[in-house]
Scaffold this motif. Structure first.
Motif, short mmCIF file in Angstrom:
data_model
loop_
_atom_site.label_atom_id
_atom_site.label_comp_id
_atom_site.label_asym_id
_atom_site.label_seq_id
_atom_site.Cartn_x
_atom_site.Cartn_y
_atom_site.Cartn_z
N ALA A 460 0.73 -1.14 0.00
CA ALA A 460 -0.01 -0.08 0.08
C ALA A 460 0.74 1.35 0.05
O ALA A 460 0.45 2.40 0.52
CB ALA A 460 -0.97 0.15 1.36
N LEU A 461 1.92 1.44 -0.82
CA LEU A 461 2.99 2.35 -0.86
C LEU A 461 2.84 3.05 -1.99
O LEU A 461 3.04 2.30 -3.41
CB LEU A 461 4.32 1.69 -0.71
N SER A 462 2.31 4.25 -2.07
CA SER A 462 1.78 5.02 -3.25
C SER A 462 3.34 5.43 -4.03
O SER A 462 4.41 5.60 -3.28
CB SER A 462 1.28 6.53 -2.85
N VAL A 463 3.45 5.23 -5.24
CA VAL A 463 4.35 5.54 -6.21
C VAL A 463 4.01 6.67 -7.27
O VAL A 463 3.03 6.71 -7.93
CB VAL A 463 4.62 4.33 -7.06
N VAL A 464 4.67 7.83 -7.13
CA VAL A 464 4.51 8.79 -8.24
C VAL A 464 5.51 8.90 -9.12
O VAL A 464 6.52 9.16 -8.78
CB VAL A 464 4.38 10.14 -7.25
N SER A 465 5.23 8.64 -10.48
CA SER A 465 6.03 8.68 -11.34
C SER A 465 5.85 9.84 -12.37
O SER A 465 4.84 10.39 -12.76
CB SER A 465 5.82 7.35 -12.47
N VAL A 466 6.97 10.66 -12.49
CA VAL A 466 6.87 11.83 -13.47
C VAL A 466 7.55 11.54 -14.70
O VAL A 466 7.46 12.22 -15.71
CB VAL A 466 7.78 12.84 -12.98
N THR A 467 8.08 10.25 -15.09
CA THR A 467 8.66 9.98 -16.38
C THR A 467 7.90 8.88 -17.02
O THR A 467 8.07 8.88 -18.05
CB THR A 467 10.24 9.74 -16.09
#
Length: 719
Positions: A460-467
């Motif tokens: 349940a660990l959020s992942v934010v990707s900008v690429t």
């Protein structure tokens, strides 16, 4: 599609159920629509399997693996709930008919279509086998036909059913007439079993008959094990490979990769299917337009603190042109958010402020610590992007920790995964095991991102990707902080329409990224703009670019759009320059790389580049950030530095908006999706259902000139 039965649910999780697509021994298949409007096929498991603990364990495992199968001809699992009273999974919906429907009317496919079918299905099986899976039920009913190619469905389910079903008397996994001899005899199976089934499917497609006949199941199984196949009517050119697939000896069968290589076929510019089948596909697609309207989505604003930029996101109302684009991209196969179990993790308690953490000032000793992980390629092929993200994230951490009123201290932990899948998974485990880490920024490469999503989802660990904007990379914890690969082509469509261009040469280099951007743009131009598309295929690494460029220019295209990376666009640009072509030349974000400029040289001049990365030195909104970056690192801020800066500040703003002394990972997951944030690079907002970026001004134009990318901002009318 059939009407719903009285026993069918009206809604499953966030999906409105519209009708029945079919039913079988394991459950019912329903057509569902998300709140965002995308269609999915939902397989609802029967109660007798749901009550079997062993089946649930296998189902959970297989769904997790199936999400990792990434191939254009394999329909992805995009959502699932393996723990529900009636477990279910959702896959991308393909409106086309099954192969059994197209051929079952007594109309075998022509040789060219069978060859293309075999090559593309082999590519799908290659991906399935590469993920450590065996399909076990390759049959005409599990092959859906689309205008651009077939789609293999139902992988990842048969193995979960295997042990459960085989305990029943006289039960066989698979479909008689299309299963392998080893399946018929109940022996251990592997990838060669799928190849045998593929051979049966190809023989059926070419002749309209099952190669081992029909009739009682026992008779078909006996013939499968002991008799030669009936291949009368299979074209002579196809016969050797079909015969090899149907060998009783597993070692004598070709691999999926070998079939793909031998039957690779260029289908660009012409339909791979005969006219009656394309008409059937069009008819099925038209039926989808008569489905019930989309229900509005309700966004809930998180509780915010004064000064925190956590305004609630409102449902977006696209302009008419963009609405049309959204409609046909969804029909072309947009994917949805994945579900699953959640686990709560708390941040560290009152501590030393993260002394020793890179980017941590250590000036406050009483604030709790909020851990953010940065997983990036710092020393591999994408190290330029990775280092840009690392520096941007560090600036954001320093800016936050310098605030007197900051309720917590940020601690940034950076891991170099080199863009490698194995190292990426090790990095993910490091962050999932660290209870202080509540969100992760990364990964840089598409391959690394795909390798870690399951691990982050389980924690349940959020992942934010900008690429990464791969439309296959999606689950309940993933946020794509940039327009996905398909949607970055919206302004390209607008540009071509505004400038009155037609006969668009659209080049696919046969990579997954290129497929995504060219497929959606092609469908948009043909459907929304009624433009003529010259669909071209130039495989990555081709040798004779000059001959190809001359043939292309001879078709007099109004514009050229290349969907490949800089490695392929650069030699193509040099070849195109030799032809004297003067029309617009457009490349995608994969070419937004200094190496394109160096390798193409003067031939890069005039190329229009579409990117989701802002130029901080040129964008007014990022001026202060650009100066701070130059002061700190003595260099101009590169692409994706500002986006990483924004991502860290977005995470911090969401935590502040919760206004709690401790924040769980589970708390943060929904808040990130329902928060808008005005970043220095662009405004951020996300689709509540699937985590995709929905903010404005997320795509930018650059013009290559004199060895530089010159920032042009976002308005197609001014480019």
């Amino acid at each position: 599609m059939e009407p719903l039965h009285s026993s069918d649910p009206a809604r499953i999780a966030g999906y409105r159920v519209l009708g029945r697509l079919g039913a079988g021994g394991m459950g019912v298949v329903l057509l569902g629509r998300s709140r965002g409007g995308a269609l999915v096929a939902i397989k609802l498991i029967r109660a007798e399997y749901a009550g079997d603990a062993a089946f649930r364990a296998r189902f959970r495992r297989e769904v997790s693996i199936a999400r990792q199968v990434r191939n254009r001809w394999a329909v992805p699992v995009v959502d699932a709930d393996t723990e529900a009273p009636a477990p279910w999974l959702a896959t991308e919906f393909v409106p086309g008919p099954a192969l059994s429907d197209a051929v079952g009317t007594g109309s075998p496919l022509p040789e060219r279509s069978v060859r293309a079918l075999g090559g593309m299905l082999a590519e799908a099986l290659e991906a399935v086998h590469g993920a450590g899976m065996v399909h076990r039920d390759v049959k005409p009913g599990n092959v859906l036909l689309g205008l651009d190619g077939p789609r293999l469905i139902d992988f990842g389910i048969a193995r979960a059913l295997d042990d459960t079903v085989l305990t029943a008397t006289d039960a066989v996994i698979g479909s008689p007439g299309f299963l392998s001899p080893e399946q018929a005899q109940g022996r251990r199976i592997g990838p060669p079993s799928d190849i045998f089934s593929l051979g049966c499917v190809l023989a059926y497609a070419a002749t309209g008959r099952r190669p081992f006949g029909s009739g009682p199941v026992e008779a078909m199984l006996f013939r499968t094990v002991y008799d030669p196949p009936d291949l009368d009517g299979v074209p002579a050119a196809l016969l050797p490979l079909v015969q090899a697939c149907l060998s009783k000896d597993t070692e004598s069968r070709p691999t999926a990769a070998q079939i793909r290589t031998r039957w690779a076929q260029d289908t660009a510019g012409q339909s791979w299917l005969p006219a009656p089948v394309t008409h059937l596909i069009a008819s099925r697609s038209t039926q989808m337009l008569r489905l019930p309207d989309i229900e509005s989505t309700q966004f809930v604003a998180p509780r915010s603190e004064a000064g925190a930029d956590t305004r609630p996101a409102a449902p977006e109302t696209p302009a008419p042109g963009r609405r049309r684009f959204l409609t046909y991209t969804a029909a072309g196969g947009a994917v949805l958010a994945a579900g699953g179990a959640t686990t709560a993790w708390l941040t560290g308690g009152k501590g030393d402020g993260g002394t020793g953490s890179r980017g941590d000032s250590g000036r406050t000793k009483t604030r709790p610590v909020l851990g953010i992980g940065l997983q990036a390629d710092l020393s591999g092929a994408l190290s330029t992007q990775g280092r840009a993200q690392s520096r941007g994230a560090r600036l954001a951490v320093d800016a936050h920790n310098a605030r007197e009123d900051a309720p917590f201290t940020l601690k940034l932990t950076t891991v170099d995964d080199r863009g490698d899948e194995a190292r990426a998974l090790a990095a993910a485990r490091r962050f999932t095991d660290d209870a202080s880490v509540v969100a992760v920024l990364g990964a840089t490469s598409t391959a690394a991102a795909g390798a870690v999503l399951t691990a982050y989802d389980e924690a349940a660990l959020s992942v934010v990707s900008v690429t990464d904007g791969d439309t296959r990379h999606i689950n309940r914890v993933f946020l794509c902080a940039r327009p996905n690969n398909a949607m970055q082509m919206v302004p390209v469509s607008s540009y071509l329409g505004i400038h009155g261009l037609d006969d668009i040469a659209l080049i696919d280099n046969e990579t997954e990224y290129s497929r995504q951007v060219t497929r959606f743009l092609s469908e948009g131009l043909r459907t929304g703009g009624n433009l003529n598309v010259l669909a071209e295929t130039l495989p990555s690494g081709s040798e004779d670019y000059v001959a190809y460029a001359r043939q292309l220019v001879a078709k007099r295209p109004g514009a050229v759009v290349h969907g490949g990376g800089w490695q392929d666009v650069a030699p193509f640009a040099r070849a195109l320059a030799q032809t004297g072509y003067r029309g617009p030349k457009i490349a995608t974000q994969a070419a937004h790389d200094p190496r394109f400029l160096r390798e193409a040289g003067e031939a890069s001049n005039g190329w229009l580049i579409v990117s989701t990365a802002v130029d901080p030195s040129s964008a007014r909104s990022a001026g202060a950030f650009a100066q701070a970056f130059r002061d700190r690192f003595k260099a101009a801020a590169p692409p994706f530095a500002a986006e990483a800066y924004d991502a860290v500040r977005l995470i911090a703003a969401c935590v502040e908006g919760l206004d709690r002394e401790s924040v769980s990972r589970q708390d943060l997951v929904p808040v990130l999706r329902t928060t808008t944030y005005e970043g220095v690079s662009k405004p951020y907002a996300f689709d509540k259902e699937n985590g995709w970026y929905t903010g404005d001004r997320g795509v930018f134009f650059y013009r290559a000139k004199d060895g530089r990318f010159r920032f042009l901002d976002t308005d197609p009318a001014e480019v």
